[in-house]
Design a protein around this motif. Sequence first.
Motif, short mmCIF file in Angstrom:
data_model
loop_
_atom_site.label_atom_id
_atom_site.label_comp_id
_atom_site.label_asym_id
_atom_site.label_seq_id
_atom_site.Cartn_x
_atom_site.Cartn_y
_atom_site.Cartn_z
N LEU A 179 0.81 -1.22 0.00
CA LEU A 179 0.00 0.00 0.00
C LEU A 179 0.84 1.27 0.00
CD1 LEU A 179 -2.76 -1.12 2.54
CD2 LEU A 179 -3.04 -0.80 0.06
N ARG A 180 2.07 1.18 0.50
CA ARG A 180 2.93 2.36 0.60
C ARG A 180 3.09 3.10 -0.74
NH1 ARG A 180 7.40 0.18 2.41
NH2 ARG A 180 6.48 -0.08 4.47
N PRO A 181 3.33 2.41 -1.87
CA PRO A 181 3.44 3.14 -3.15
C PRO A 181 2.17 3.90 -3.53
CG PRO A 181 4.35 0.94 -3.37
CD PRO A 181 3.67 0.99 -2.03
N LEU A 182 1.04 3.51 -2.95
CA LEU A 182 -0.22 4.22 -3.18
C LEU A 182 -0.43 5.34 -2.18
CD1 LEU A 182 -2.55 1.12 -3.82
CD2 LEU A 182 -1.34 2.54 -5.52
N ALA A 183 0.57 5.56 -1.33
CA ALA A 183 0.52 6.58 -0.27
C ALA A 183 -0.62 6.29 0.71
CB ALA A 183 0.42 7.99 -0.85
N LEU A 184 -0.82 5.00 1.00
CA LEU A 184 -1.83 4.58 1.97
C LEU A 184 -1.17 3.74 3.05
CD1 LEU A 184 -4.92 3.27 -0.05
CD2 LEU A 184 -4.80 5.30 1.38
#
Length: 145
Positions: free
Chosen positions: A30-35
Motif C-alpha cells: 500500500l505504501r506506493p499508493l501513499a496509503l
Amino acid sequence: MDALDRSPESLGVLIKETQSLLNQRMDDRLRPLALSVPQYACLTALQDTPGITSSELARRAFVSRQSMNVLLQGLEKRGLVTRSSDPGPRRERSVVLNDAAELLLERAHEEVSSVVHRMTVEVEPVERVRLYELLARCRDALLIP
C-alpha cells in the motif's frame, strides 16, 4: 517456536505472528499508493458501510477515536473523503468517499488481494473456507466479555 507445539499459547502466538506479517506485507504493497493499513481499513469500511460512525471506523481500523480523527483529516486534505459540516448523532460528522478514493481503492484492493493470495496459496479452497469459518468463530468468542 516449535512447529509441533500445540499449546493454546502457541496458537495465540502463531495468530499474532501471522497478523503482524500480514500487516507488514499489506503496508509494503500500500505504501506506493501513499496509503497506510489503517487508512486502507478506514476507506474500505466507508466503502462497505456508508454512513458509518467515526467510532465504528476507529474500531474497524484498529485505531483510537482520536487517531481516527487525525486519519480522517489527512484523507480529507488529500481529497479522498468529505466530512459533513453538520454534526449528526452523538455529535459525529458523517464521512463519504470521493471519486478519487473509489479509484484508489480499486488499486489498493488488488494489492491487498495479492498479499492474501500469497498467504493462502498453499491452502486448498475448501480449507480456506474452513479457515475463514474457524477464525470468525474465534473472533466471535472474544467479542463476549
